[in-house]
Design a protein around this motif. Structure first.
Motif, mmCIF file in Angstrom:
data_model
loop_
_atom_site.group_PDB
_atom_site.id
_atom_site.type_symbol
_atom_site.label_atom_id
_atom_site.label_comp_id
_atom_site.label_asym_id
_atom_site.label_seq_id
_atom_site.Cartn_x
_atom_site.Cartn_y
_atom_site.Cartn_z
ATOM 1 N N HIS A 1 0.984 -1.540 0.150
ATOM 2 C CA HIS A 1 0.277 0.172 0.330
ATOM 3 C C HIS A 1 0.588 1.147 0.300
ATOM 4 C CE1 HIS A 1 -3.566 2.416 2.023
ATOM 5 N NE2 HIS A 1 -3.378 2.847 1.454
ATOM 6 N N ASP A 2 2.213 0.978 0.659
ATOM 7 C CA ASP A 2 2.900 1.963 0.901
ATOM 8 C C ASP A 2 3.626 2.389 -0.159
ATOM 9 O OD1 ASP A 2 2.168 3.132 3.584
ATOM 10 O OD2 ASP A 2 3.917 1.878 4.322
ATOM 11 N N ALA A 3 3.653 1.580 -1.113
ATOM 12 C CA ALA A 3 4.466 2.180 -2.208
ATOM 13 C C ALA A 3 3.652 2.421 -3.008
ATOM 14 C CB ALA A 3 5.109 0.353 -2.939
ATOM 15 N N LEU A 4 2.507 1.769 -2.961
ATOM 16 C CA LEU A 4 1.839 2.469 -4.840
ATOM 17 C C LEU A 4 1.228 3.816 -4.127
ATOM 18 C CD1 LEU A 4 -0.886 2.095 -6.488
ATOM 19 C CD2 LEU A 4 -2.140 1.645 -4.788
ATOM 20 N N ARG A 5 1.038 4.701 -2.894
ATOM 21 C CA ARG A 5 1.040 5.319 -2.814
ATOM 22 C C ARG A 5 2.345 6.374 -3.142
ATOM 23 N NH1 ARG A 5 -0.506 7.620 3.142
ATOM 24 N NH2 ARG A 5 1.888 6.380 3.770
ATOM 25 N N ALA A 6 3.501 5.651 -2.522
ATOM 26 C CA ALA A 6 4.586 6.710 -3.493
ATOM 27 C C ALA A 6 4.720 6.769 -4.675
ATOM 28 C CB ALA A 6 5.889 6.177 -2.634
ATOM 29 N N ALA A 7 4.849 5.775 -4.870
ATOM 30 C CA ALA A 7 4.997 6.171 -6.862
ATOM 31 C C ALA A 7 3.416 7.076 -7.368
ATOM 32 C CB ALA A 7 4.330 4.092 -7.157
ATOM 33 N N LEU A 8 2.158 7.061 -6.417
ATOM 34 C CA LEU A 8 1.547 8.050 -7.449
ATOM 35 C C LEU A 8 1.665 9.101 -7.450
ATOM 36 C CD1 LEU A 8 -1.809 5.903 -6.701
ATOM 37 C CD2 LEU A 8 -1.138 6.564 -8.232
ATOM 38 N N THR A 9 2.832 9.898 -5.433
ATOM 39 C CA THR A 9 3.205 10.435 -5.186
ATOM 40 C C THR A 9 4.421 11.700 -5.743
ATOM 41 O OG1 THR A 9 2.099 10.426 -3.042
ATOM 42 C CG2 THR A 9 3.903 12.157 -3.813
ATOM 43 N N VAL A 10 5.145 10.176 -6.853
ATOM 44 C CA VAL A 10 6.145 10.592 -7.464
ATOM 45 C C VAL A 10 5.914 11.570 -9.037
ATOM 46 C CG1 VAL A 10 8.400 9.605 -8.245
ATOM 47 C CG2 VAL A 10 7.979 8.657 -6.496
ATOM 48 N N GLY A 11 4.649 10.218 -9.466
ATOM 49 C CA GLY A 11 4.016 11.253 -10.745
ATOM 50 C C GLY A 11 3.017 12.063 -10.319
ATOM 51 N N TYR A 12 2.753 12.413 -9.226
ATOM 52 C CA TYR A 12 1.820 14.008 -9.514
ATOM 53 C C TYR A 12 3.274 15.248 -9.030
ATOM 54 C CZ TYR A 12 1.187 18.113 -6.224
ATOM 55 O OH TYR A 12 1.156 19.202 -6.050
ATOM 56 N N ALA A 13 3.821 14.579 -8.293
ATOM 57 C CA ALA A 13 5.517 15.863 -8.191
ATOM 58 C C ALA A 13 6.015 15.933 -9.670
ATOM 59 C CB ALA A 13 6.367 15.139 -7.027
ATOM 60 N N ALA A 14 6.557 14.278 -10.604
ATOM 61 C CA ALA A 14 6.805 14.400 -11.800
ATOM 62 C C ALA A 14 6.354 15.371 -12.604
ATOM 63 C CB ALA A 14 7.311 13.701 -12.219
ATOM 64 N N THR A 15 5.116 15.265 -12.551
ATOM 65 C CA THR A 15 4.324 15.670 -13.449
ATOM 66 C C THR A 15 3.976 17.306 -13.376
ATOM 67 O OG1 THR A 15 2.922 14.056 -13.543
ATOM 68 C CG2 THR A 15 1.924 15.740 -14.840
ATOM 69 N N ALA A 16 3.846 17.978 -12.582
ATOM 70 C CA ALA A 16 3.836 19.491 -11.939
ATOM 71 C C ALA A 16 5.387 19.806 -11.766
ATOM 72 C CB ALA A 16 2.869 19.797 -10.449
ATOM 73 N N ALA A 17 6.351 19.800 -11.137
ATOM 74 C CA ALA A 17 7.355 19.711 -10.564
ATOM 75 C C ALA A 17 7.853 20.212 -12.100
ATOM 76 C CB ALA A 17 8.211 19.323 -9.962
ATOM 77 N N ARG A 18 8.309 19.802 -12.784
ATOM 78 C CA ARG A 18 9.501 19.922 -14.748
ATOM 79 C C ARG A 18 9.083 21.109 -15.203
ATOM 80 N NH1 ARG A 18 11.599 15.740 -18.862
ATOM 81 N NH2 ARG A 18 12.410 17.030 -20.060
ATOM 82 N N PRO A 19 7.555 21.331 -15.558
ATOM 83 C CA PRO A 19 6.971 21.872 -16.035
ATOM 84 C C PRO A 19 7.006 23.887 -15.249
ATOM 85 C CG PRO A 19 5.179 20.735 -16.325
ATOM 86 C CD PRO A 19 6.276 20.023 -15.535
ATOM 87 N N LEU A 20 6.575 23.410 -13.835
ATOM 88 C CA LEU A 20 7.065 24.595 -12.971
ATOM 89 C C LEU A 20 8.135 25.661 -13.123
ATOM 90 C CD1 LEU A 20 4.778 23.585 -10.476
ATOM 91 C CD2 LEU A 20 3.975 25.489 -12.242
ATOM 92 N N LEU A 21 9.519 24.410 -13.022
ATOM 93 C CA LEU A 21 10.797 25.065 -12.654
ATOM 94 C C LEU A 21 11.144 24.983 -14.088
ATOM 95 C CD1 LEU A 21 13.511 24.695 -10.897
ATOM 96 C CD2 LEU A 21 13.855 22.380 -12.176
ATOM 97 N N HIS A 22 10.749 24.512 -14.818
ATOM 98 C CA HIS A 22 11.640 25.846 -16.229
ATOM 99 C C HIS A 22 10.538 26.943 -16.315
ATOM 100 C CE1 HIS A 22 11.865 21.536 -18.659
ATOM 101 N NE2 HIS A 22 12.967 22.093 -17.791
ATOM 102 N N ALA A 23 9.294 27.047 -16.145
ATOM 103 C CA ALA A 23 8.551 28.482 -16.195
ATOM 104 C C ALA A 23 8.993 28.905 -15.429
ATOM 105 C CB ALA A 23 6.750 27.979 -15.969
ATOM 106 N N ALA A 24 9.668 28.904 -14.250
ATOM 107 C CA ALA A 24 10.814 29.671 -12.668
ATOM 108 C C ALA A 24 12.339 30.257 -13.797
ATOM 109 C CB ALA A 24 10.401 29.142 -12.042
ATOM 110 N N LEU A 25 12.355 29.312 -14.158
ATOM 111 C CA LEU A 25 13.138 30.157 -15.418
ATOM 112 C C LEU A 25 13.280 30.922 -16.292
ATOM 113 C CD1 LEU A 25 15.217 26.375 -15.231
ATOM 114 C CD2 LEU A 25 15.991 28.022 -13.408
ATOM 115 N N ASN A 26 12.215 30.500 -16.873
ATOM 116 C CA ASN A 26 11.676 31.451 -18.046
ATOM 117 C C ASN A 26 10.615 31.899 -18.033
ATOM 118 O OD1 ASN A 26 11.623 33.214 -21.082
ATOM 119 N ND2 ASN A 26 12.445 31.566 -21.500
#
Length: 440
Positions: free
Chosen positions: A361-386
């Motif tokens: 159960h914890d592994a599933l939650r961790a995988a989904l949490t990583v998916g959320y962070a990866a989907t949101a964080a990368r384009p936000l980082l690009h927008a923050a830089l430019n």
């Protein structure tokens, strides 16, 4: 003539798909599913009604948004369906009204509690599109709308919303951050909004990794309860009447339980750990606590059945009572042990209301949490830089798509892994449609 009519129909369908932003529609069902899971219930027919209501109200907001921004879009985004003339403004406004009525009707079918949430949700959608969008209250209104949409699923499924409030707050916070970034998607923005959204994503990711002590899990059946006995916690054993005692103490079940610490002998059948005391010749203790009649001692908790061998190491048996070197558990005599190990044998079995597979159960939650962070964080980082308009639009689109893994992670945290998988399965479809129709 037929090919021409077919081409016109496809063009009209595409125009409405752009107006309603169909790829973003895949982020809507997860709201109701997450709300139901957070409220401690499985999805049912009323949950489906809540999903239908959410879809209608969401699309009403999309149509109304373009109708309200038609003059602004004529300058900044002339390719949109209304300024380009592919959809008439009156048609968009009519669609918004009809979809709102349909959403409220479906919520009413789901019950009064659902309607009580759907009405302020619809009011928030209309207020945002018509008046609040270009004010400082705009992001908060959009976050409130998303949170209310989650509560709609909880209210429709269970009739209450209290248990779903923390999940609604998480979802609303993410939406608030993404909406703040979206204000610069046409002209470009500052570095501050994407950075703030990135910090919000990090905070929510950390929150998702935390375990919830009050997470609801399905209640145990009477058969499970009878099979596993009273639930006990670390250093605590339940009495015969189910009355817990303090830490390191035991409420003796008919006077037959012993634990380390300040042990108290009751009815002459219980001995404390440390200095052994035997009363009425029934129980003796030596070193770490000892069980009574038919008891055993060994390096691990074990069970003695009416004088049957129980200790994993050989000992000296007197009158059919094997002896070992460490705490033991006697099923028909007494319970003995040290620290959290010194509880009843049923303590290490899956307890009622707890998943027997916490690691998966914890592994599933961790995988989904990583998916959320990866989907949101990368384009936000690009927008923050430019913070240019194209990169800001990508950041907004990534934030919208990140709603799906966020919903799935919240659902998994609520103890509904199957529903979390179902919610996460919407992400590939949203990604595929986003290549054809923009989500912003």
């Amino acid at each position: 003539m037929r090919p021409r009519l077919g081409t016109r129909a496809r063009a009209t369908a595409r125009a409405w798909a752009e107006l309603l932003r169909l790829p973003a529609l895949f982020t809507v069902p997860g709201d109701a599913l997450t709300g139901a899971a957070a409220a401690g219930a499985r999805p049912g027919p009323r949950t489906l009604l809540a999903i239908g209501s959410s879809v209608c109200l969401y699309e009403a907001g999309m149509a109304l948004n373009d109708w309200a921004d038609r003059a602004e879009d004529a300058v900044e985004r002339p390719h949109r369906p209304l300024p380009s003339g592919r959809v008439r403004p009156a048609s968009a406004l009519l669609a918004a009204g009809l979809l709102t009525a349909a959403g409220l009707a479906l919520a009413a079918r789901a019950g009064r509690s659902a309607l009580a949430v759907a009405v302020p949700l619809a009011a928030t959608v209309w207020a945002y599109d018509l008046t609040l969008k270009h004010t400082p209250a705009g992001p908060a209104a959009m976050g409130a709308a998303r949170g209310l949409d989650l509560l709609l699923g909880a209210a429709a499924t269970t009739g209450g919303t209290r248990g779903a409030l923390p999940s609604a707050l998480v979802l609303g916070t993410h939406t608030f951050a993404v909406t703040t970034v979206s204000r610069g998607e046409t002209r470009g923005g500052s570095h501050l909004a994407p950075l703030a959204a990135l910090a919000t994503t990090a905070a929510l990711t950390w929150d998702l990794t935390r375990s919830r002590a009050g997470v609801h899990t399905p209640p145990a059946t009477p058969a499970d309860a009878a099979r596993q006995g009273p639930a006990t916690g670390p250093h605590v054993s339940a009495a015969g009447e189910g009355k817990p005692d303090g830490p390191h103490l035991t409420a003796a079940r008919q006077g037959r339980t012993s634990v380390p610490g300040a042990g108290v002998a009751r009815r002459g059948r219980t001995a404390a750990s440390g200095k052994g005391v035997a009363r009425r010749g029934r129980t003796a203790a030596r070193g770490e606590g000892v069980a009574g009649k038919g008891a055993a001692r060994g390096p691990d908790p074990s069970v003695a059945l009416k004088g049957g061998p129980a200790a994993p190491h050989p000992g000296v048996a007197r009158n059919g009572e094997p002896a070992g070197l460490a705490p033991a558990v006697a099923r028909t005599g007494a319970v003995a042990g040290s620290g959290p190990v010194g509880v009843a044998l049923r303590a290490w079995r899956p307890r009622p209301g707890r998943s027997p597979y916490p690691s998966a159960h914890d592994a599933l939650r961790a995988a989904l949490t990583v998916g959320y962070a990866a989907t949101a964080a990368r384009p936000l980082l690009h927008a923050a830089l430019n913070p240019s308009p194209p990169l800001t639009q990508r950041a907004v689109g990534g934030g919208i798509r990140a709603l799906i893994p966020l919903q799935a992670a919240l659902t998994a945290r609520a103890g509904a892994p199957a529903v979390a998988f179902l919610t996460a399965a919407l992400a590939p479809a949203a990604r595929t449609f986003a290549r054809k129709v923009s989500v912003t």
